[in-house]
Design an enzyme around this catalytic site. Structure first.
Site, PDB file in Angstrom:
ATOM      1  N   ILE A 100       2.741   1.290  -4.527  1.00 57.87           N
ATOM      2  CA  ILE A 100       2.553   2.572  -5.233  1.00 57.87           C
ATOM      3  C   ILE A 100       2.447   3.800  -4.448  1.00 57.87           C
ATOM      4  O   ILE A 100       1.154   3.872  -3.656  1.00 57.87           O
ATOM      5  CB  ILE A 100       1.504   2.446  -6.339  1.00 57.87           C
ATOM      6  CG1 ILE A 100       1.729   1.125  -7.268  1.00 57.87           C
ATOM      7  CG2 ILE A 100       1.412   3.752  -7.120  1.00 57.87           C
ATOM      8  CD1 ILE A 100       2.824   1.424  -8.254  1.00 57.87           C
ATOM      9  N   ASP A 101       3.349   4.763  -4.352  1.00 50.93           N
ATOM     10  CA  ASP A 101       3.429   5.860  -3.636  1.00 50.93           C
ATOM     11  C   ASP A 101       2.978   7.240  -4.388  1.00 50.93           C
ATOM     12  O   ASP A 101       3.774   7.454  -5.083  1.00 50.93           O
ATOM     13  CB  ASP A 101       4.401   6.006  -2.722  1.00 50.93           C
ATOM     14  CG  ASP A 101       4.424   7.336  -1.793  1.00 50.93           C
ATOM     15  OD1 ASP A 101       3.270   7.910  -1.524  1.00 50.93           O
ATOM     16  OD2 ASP A 101       5.566   7.672  -1.179  1.00 50.93           O
ATOM     17  N   THR A 102       1.556   7.526  -4.472  1.00 51.28           N
ATOM     18  CA  THR A 102       1.232   8.606  -5.185  1.00 51.28           C
ATOM     19  C   THR A 102       2.076  10.099  -4.672  1.00 51.28           C
ATOM     20  O   THR A 102       2.229  11.005  -5.562  1.00 51.28           O
ATOM     21  CB  THR A 102      -0.296   9.061  -5.252  1.00 51.28           C
ATOM     22  OG1 THR A 102      -0.256   9.217  -3.821  1.00 51.28           O
ATOM     23  CG2 THR A 102      -0.964   7.867  -5.611  1.00 51.28           C
TER      24      THR A 102
END
Length: 306
Positions: free
Chosen positions: A180-182
């Site tokens: 998960i890459d914000t």
């Protein structure tokens, strides 16, 4: 027992507790409001010296007084925000107050409770450590609390960031590890559909060979040469303009799957609107993940019922 010492001690403690509560809940920290609320909280101890006001030490009175202190310190916004502040205020008070009380009881020779307040007696030869105890003990416990809180938060963040990803398309299921890459804010500019980037090698046994060869080579514009029997893939293809960190611009070939499922810790998420962008390069040097998942994929509205 001196009234001025009790008042000053409680004012300092109340100020620190309110400051910590506002810091944790990300509330505006206005020094004047915090000071006013802490002074009002310290004035509560005056009831100790007036036996007829003993009703003020009931649970309801204490609860209402703490609510009033929070209103003075942070103003009223909405009920849920005030309840959150109240819960954090009590949690911090119990944790740090309990720690201070435990250390206090260990250091003092004799202590007793008077109307719910700890009263300490020391001999003439001893020095009352109350002031330095608060100055040193309170910040020390707060530092330990912060360290523990951010350590647990960072640990949980790492767990949440690494997820398992499953993509269904044309009866096939592609499974891989995702991250998960914000910072991933890639959307299809036309439909505003979020884009998750995956390594093309994961699709090697499912995508047409001609398409894989073109992904490995250099594609010219929007040209895709796919055999007629595999033309169904053209209906699922999208070209997404993107720009990398190094300012390199280009087009990303994306596929519209039938369904995407994401498994993070003990929760599962199901999405029907998600594009899968294909990159021929490795996304993680150590191979720990093969997909960069869009952060909107783990929003509460997509959560599957367990």
């Amino acid at each position: 027992m001196y009234a001025d010492v009790v008042f000053l001690t409680n004012a300092i403690i109340d100020y620190m507790l309110l400051y910590i509560t506002g810091h944790i809940c990300r509330q505006p920290l206005r020094k004047r409001r915090l000071l006013l609320a802490s002074l009002v909280g310290a004035a509560y101890t005056v009831f100790l010296f007036f036996p007829p006001l003993s009703f003020a030490f009931t649970f309801l009175a204490k609860f209402l007084f703490s609510c009033f202190m929070l209103l003075l310190a942070f103003r009223w916004t909405r009920i849920w925000n005030h309840l959150r502040l109240l819960g954090v205020f009590y949690a911090v008070s119990f944790f740090i107050g309990g720690g201070l009380l435990g250390i206090h009881m260990m250091l003092k020779e004799k202590s007793e409770f008077v109307n719910g307040i700890v009263v300490t007696h020391t001999g003439s030869s001893g020095t009352n450590p109350t002031l330095w105890f608060i100055v040193i003990g309170f910040p020390l416990l707060w530092w330990c609390t912060r360290r523990g809180y951010y350590s647990l938060k960072a640990s949980r963040q790492v767990d949440v960031q690494h997820v398992r990803l499953e993509v269904d398309v044309f009866g096939h299921t592609i499974s891989c590890q995702g991250f998960i890459d914000t910072g991933n804010r890639l959307y299809d500019p036309l439909s505003r559909t979020p884009v998750t980037v995956m390594e093309a090698q994961v699709w090697e046994n499912i995508l047409p060979k001609e398409l894989m060869q073109q992904l490995d080579g250099e594609m010219q514009g929007y040209e895709l040469n796919i055999p007629e029997e595999e033309s169904r893939w053209l209906e699922r293809m999208r070209f997404i303009p993107y720009r990398t960190v190094s300012s390199q611009a280009g087009f990303l070939v994306a596929i519209r799957p039938d369904e995407v499922r994401i498994y993070a810790e003990d929760k599962a998420y199901r999405l029907t609107r998600m594009l899968i962008g294909l990159r021929t390069v490795r996304l993680a040097a150590d191979g720990s993940y093969q997909a960069i998942v869009h952060p909107s994929a783990i929003e509460e509205r997509y959560e599957m019922a367990s």
